[in-house]
Design a protein around this motif. Structure first.
Motif, short mmCIF file in Angstrom:
data_model
loop_
_atom_site.label_atom_id
_atom_site.label_comp_id
_atom_site.label_asym_id
_atom_site.label_seq_id
_atom_site.Cartn_x
_atom_site.Cartn_y
_atom_site.Cartn_z
N ASP A 73 35.74 31.35 48.34
CA ASP A 73 36.81 31.31 49.28
C ASP A 73 38.24 31.60 48.52
N ARG A 74 38.44 31.09 47.40
CA ARG A 74 39.67 31.55 46.62
C ARG A 74 39.85 33.07 46.63
N MET A 75 38.87 33.59 46.09
CA MET A 75 38.99 35.11 45.90
C MET A 75 39.17 35.70 47.24
N ARG A 76 38.34 35.32 48.39
CA ARG A 76 38.81 35.99 49.61
C ARG A 76 40.18 35.70 50.12
N GLU A 77 40.77 34.80 49.86
CA GLU A 77 42.20 34.26 50.12
C GLU A 77 43.13 35.41 49.43
#
Length: 253
Positions: A73-77
């Motif tokens: 999720d954080r990488m996609r953010e």
């Protein structure tokens, strides 16, 4: 291989630690273009897209929409925040479970992500499901028997051994894909331009955004960085040496 939780550790530094210069990106896109069909547009998948360092460039180069598939999720953010291309989107998913319809893509890129895949036979079948007949997979990964030799690895205890242990031999990877209906379309190496000065490369390495660093214990990391810092101090403004990296291209009949 110790698995890496990108939501907990690396997402904040990954884009900076793994940044490509314009010249480096141009070289990789040229290699990808040479491996893909000439017709345009091409619909693409960037599987294990991370912070999206390739995803917008793929959309620009090949004229079609590109879906970045990334479990973190954080990488996609970070990727969402950095992407400025209207035909790029990022979705949660993995190589084993792609969030796209069957026969919906002309190509997929797996750039520096194959070694993270848990169920590789399933991933090879799933990629075959998502990509149309005649489509191609660009597999940019290292192989234990065709392993590049980054200049900085020699300063770390067990450097080459620990890095090579992350990867399969080439014949095993090919066997996984041919069992799922793929065939080899090409294999070669790409030498990208220098990543900058040795001092600049050292600063990026200190962010520890390479899977290699997770395989070393604290003493090995301390020893390696001390040796590397001493070596860089002798010529900090010298260009970082270049090295060749493998690119395997697979095709669906």
């Amino acid at each position: 291989m110790r698995s890496i939780d990108y939501d907990a550790e690396q997402h904040q530094d990954y884009a900076r630690g793994r940044a490509l210069s314009r010249q480096q990106l141009r070289v990789w896109m040229g290699a990808f273009e040479a491996a893909l069909p000439e017709r345009r547009p091409l619909v693409g998948l960037d599987v294990g897209s991370g912070t999206g360092r390739f995803t917008p460039a793929l959309a620009r180069a090949f004229g079609g929409p590109v879906t970045g598939v990334e479990p973190s999720d954080r990488m996609r953010e970070v990727a969402h925040a950095q992407s400025r291309h209207p035909e790029v989107c990022y979705l949660p998913g993995t190589a084993e479970e792609l969030p796209v319809p069957s026969d919906s893509a002309d190509y997929a890129l797996m750039g520096w992500s194959w070694h993270h895949v848990q169920d590789r036979p399933r991933a090879a079948r799933e990629l075959a499901r998502a990509i149309r007949s005649g489509g191609r997979l660009l597999l940019r990964t290292n192989f234990s028997d065709h392993h590049p030799r980054p200049w900085w690895l020699e300063y770390f205890p067990r450097g080459y051994e620990a890095d090579a242990s992350l990867f399969q031999p080439l014949h095993e990877v090919i066997a996984t894909f041919t069992s799922a209906g793929w065939r080899v379309a090409g294999f070669g190496t790409v030498t990208e331009p220098s990543s900058g000065t040795r001092a600049e490369m050292l600063e990026r390495l200190r962010l520890r955004t390479l899977s290699f660093f997770a395989q070393l214990d604290p003493d090995e990391l301390e020893t390696g960085f001390r040796r590397l810092e001493e070596a860089v101090a002798a010529g900090p403004d010298a260009p970082a040496p270049v090295f060749a990296e493998p690119l395997l291209t697979l095709e669906l009949p």
